[in-house]
Design an enzyme around this catalytic site. Structure first.
Site, PDB file in Angstrom:
ATOM      1  N   LYS A   1       0.833  -1.213   0.000  1.00  0.00           N
ATOM      2  CA  LYS A   1       0.000   0.000   0.000  1.00  0.00           C
ATOM      3  C   LYS A   1       0.872   1.270   0.000  1.00  0.00           C
ATOM      4  O   LYS A   1       2.088   1.207   0.244  1.00  0.00           O
ATOM      5  CB  LYS A   1      -0.936  -0.047   1.211  1.00  0.00           C
TER       6      LYS A   1
ATOM      7  N   TYR B   1     -12.204  -2.111  -3.705  1.00  0.00           N
ATOM      8  CA  TYR B   1     -12.728  -2.254  -2.342  1.00  0.00           C
ATOM      9  C   TYR B   1     -14.249  -2.094  -2.292  1.00  0.00           C
ATOM     10  O   TYR B   1     -14.798  -1.740  -1.248  1.00  0.00           O
ATOM     11  CB  TYR B   1     -12.052  -1.242  -1.416  1.00  0.00           C
TER      12      TYR B   1
ATOM     13  N   ASN C   1      -2.050   0.265   6.767  1.00  0.00           N
ATOM     14  CA  ASN C   1      -1.494  -0.969   7.323  1.00  0.00           C
ATOM     15  C   ASN C   1      -0.616  -1.767   6.342  1.00  0.00           C
ATOM     16  O   ASN C   1      -0.530  -2.984   6.414  1.00  0.00           O
ATOM     17  CB  ASN C   1      -2.615  -1.828   7.907  1.00  0.00           C
TER      18      ASN C   1
ATOM     19  N   HIS D   1      -2.069  -5.446   1.527  1.00  0.00           N
ATOM     20  CA  HIS D   1      -3.341  -6.138   1.319  1.00  0.00           C
ATOM     21  C   HIS D   1      -3.043  -7.553   0.882  1.00  0.00           C
ATOM     22  O   HIS D   1      -2.083  -7.786   0.140  1.00  0.00           O
ATOM     23  CB  HIS D   1      -4.173  -5.449   0.226  1.00  0.00           C
TER      24      HIS D   1
ATOM     25  N   GLU E   1      -9.602 -10.870  -7.571  1.00  0.00           N
ATOM     26  CA  GLU E   1      -8.634  -9.776  -7.410  1.00  0.00           C
ATOM     27  C   GLU E   1      -7.462  -9.904  -8.384  1.00  0.00           C
ATOM     28  O   GLU E   1      -6.959  -8.891  -8.891  1.00  0.00           O
ATOM     29  CB  GLU E   1      -8.148  -9.736  -5.958  1.00  0.00           C
TER      30      GLU E   1
END
Ligand code: RTP
Ligand code: MG
Length: 143
Positions: A11, A51, A114, A117, A128
């Site tokens: 990320k 998302y 965080n 993913h 995905e």
């Protein structure tokens, strides 16, 4: 255990922190092979669609803001039990609850930012991977 593929994203916080190499080492050292990869700066449309499952959640807009705040590294990881193995390597969603030695414990600060993913099951892994890669962009090992 079956050989699986899973979709991984480093990320924007971790890319900004210059952590791509350290995170790739975690994958490689723990038995996952990188079989596709690309750096992207996601549009709001792409991040929102990726998302979409969280569209009704209170953190959705902040999540899209964050995921479009800088470039990400997107990769397909392959290996035995890859989906669950990657989730273990990542650690819990909230870095404060992540086990010592996991990516989120070592490289992330907050639940909003965080570091990584990873797909959460076989169906989401397939969806995905197809979201980001054409089949001819996957490069399984030949040796
Ligand atoms: P991811 O999908 O990114 O791998 O993370 P995850 O499965 O561990 O967590 P998930 O429940 O799918 O949430 C997706 C991402 O949304 C952000 N989030 N923020 N503020 C909050 O309470 C909250 N909860 C989730 C995180 O960036 C999380 O990774
Ligand atoms: Mg998730």
């Amino acid at each position: 255990m079956a050989v699986e593929r899973t979709l991984s994203i480093i990320k924007p916080d971790a890319v900004a922190g210059n952590l791509i190499g350290k995170i790739y080492s975690r994958f490689e050292d723990q038995g996952l092979r990188i079989v596709a990869a690309k750096m992207m700066h996601l549009s709001r449309e792409q991040a929102g669609a990726f998302y979409a499952v969280h569209r009704e959640r209170p953190f959705y807009n902040e999540l899209v803001d964050f995921m479009t705040s800088g470039p990400v590294m997107v990769q397909v990881l392959e290996g035995e039990d890859a989906i669950n193995r990657n989730r273990v390597i990542m650690g819990a969603t909230n870095p404060g609850e992540a086990a010592p030695g996991t990516i989120r414990a070592d490289f992330a600060e907050t639940v909003d930012e965080n570091a990584v993913h990873g797909s959460d099951g076989p169906e989401t892994a397939k969806t995905e991977i197809e979201f980001f890669f054409k089949s001819d962009e996957l490069c399984p090992r030949t040796r």
